[in-house]
Scaffold this motif. Structure first.
Motif, short mmCIF file in Angstrom:
data_model
loop_
_atom_site.label_atom_id
_atom_site.label_comp_id
_atom_site.label_asym_id
_atom_site.label_seq_id
_atom_site.Cartn_x
_atom_site.Cartn_y
_atom_site.Cartn_z
N ARG A 148 -2.14 -0.92 -5.99
CA ARG A 148 -1.11 -0.31 -5.13
C ARG A 148 -1.63 -0.14 -3.71
O ARG A 148 -0.94 -0.47 -2.74
CB ARG A 148 -0.69 1.05 -5.71
N ARG A 149 -2.87 0.36 -3.59
CA ARG A 149 -3.45 0.54 -2.25
C ARG A 149 -3.65 -0.79 -1.55
O ARG A 149 -3.44 -0.90 -0.34
CB ARG A 149 -4.76 1.32 -2.35
N LYS A 150 -4.03 -1.82 -2.29
CA LYS A 150 -4.18 -3.17 -1.70
C LYS A 150 -2.84 -3.66 -1.17
O LYS A 150 -2.75 -4.17 -0.06
CB LYS A 150 -4.72 -4.15 -2.74
N ASP A 151 -1.78 -3.48 -1.96
CA ASP A 151 -0.44 -3.90 -1.53
C ASP A 151 -0.01 -3.15 -0.27
O ASP A 151 0.58 -3.74 0.65
CB ASP A 151 0.58 -3.69 -2.65
N GLU A 152 -0.28 -1.85 -0.23
CA GLU A 152 0.06 -1.06 0.96
C GLU A 152 -0.72 -1.56 2.18
O GLU A 152 -0.16 -1.67 3.27
CB GLU A 152 -0.23 0.42 0.72
N PHE A 153 -2.00 -1.84 1.99
CA PHE A 153 -2.83 -2.34 3.08
C PHE A 153 -2.30 -3.67 3.60
O PHE A 153 -2.17 -3.88 4.82
CB PHE A 153 -4.28 -2.49 2.62
N LEU A 154 -1.98 -4.58 2.69
CA LEU A 154 -1.48 -5.90 3.10
C LEU A 154 -0.13 -5.78 3.82
O LEU A 154 0.11 -6.49 4.80
CB LEU A 154 -1.37 -6.84 1.90
N ALA A 155 0.73 -4.90 3.35
CA ALA A 155 2.02 -4.69 4.02
C ALA A 155 1.80 -4.14 5.42
O ALA A 155 2.44 -4.58 6.38
CB ALA A 155 2.89 -3.74 3.20
N HIS A 156 0.89 -3.19 5.54
CA HIS A 156 0.58 -2.61 6.85
C HIS A 156 -0.03 -3.67 7.76
O HIS A 156 0.34 -3.77 8.95
CB HIS A 156 -0.38 -1.42 6.68
#
Length: 185
Positions: A148-156
């Motif tokens: 989840r944190r990886k997905d948030e980082f990539l979106a950001h």
């Protein structure tokens, strides 16, 4: 007569040996083993492993029902499975559920339950084995959180990269238009 007594003694010795082996297997198992009455839900037999999972002594555990040690959010699911077992709808079931440790912490168990009917097909008790899967569940949760944190980082990151790229693209488009104006095309 002596021959019958010797045969009876040999059978008693074989039975005693078999019971001793079973008792050792039951007591020393790394898997929680227990039994409960499906009608009352009361725990009637357990080895030491469920005590370790729940934090209760054996005497404390034998004074409880499985609902008493099950996480409140998992009681309905577990009860429905036990009801279906007691009604004869199936012979066994498997679930993953949470236990509430005496200290308030949560422990996860993979539970395998089988019904044991008597000669009248009444359910006298159910046999349960419990494998502590707390470490596995914690690892799964940690992986899901990391994902989840990886997905948030990539979106950001994608959002942040769009802004400078848009600036460069607009600058290149402006330069292309100026070049076309100078050439007169």
């Amino acid at each position: 007569m002596q021959e019958l007594e010797e045969e009876a003694e040999a059978r008693r010795a074989a039975l005693s040996l078999s019971e001793g082996r079973f008792r050792m297997l039951f007591e020393e198992s790394s898997i929680g083993i227990g039994s409960s009455d499906p009608r009352t839900r009361r725990i009637v037999l357990a080895n030491q492993r469920p005590c370790e999972i729940t934090g209760h002594t054996l005497d404390e555990l034998l004074q409880r029902t499985f609902e008493d040690i099950t996480h409140p959010d998992d009681v309905a699911m577990d009860s429905a499975a036990v009801n279906a077992l007691a009604a004869g709808m199936h012979e066994a079931y498997e679930i993953e559920k949470r236990y509430v440790h005496k200290d308030g912490s949560i422990r996860w168990g993979e539970v395998h339950v089988r019904r044991f009917p008597d000669v009248n097909d009444d359910i006298n008790f159910s046999f349960k084995s419990v494998i502590d899967i707390t470490a596995r569940k914690e690892a799964e949760f940690a992986l899901k959180d990391a994902d989840r944190r990886k997905d948030e980082f990539l979106a950001h990151l994608a959002h942040e990269l769009r802004n400078p790229i848009a600036t460069f693209r607009n600058g290149l488009e402006f330069m292309r238009h100026r070049a076309v104006d100078r050439i007169g095309v």
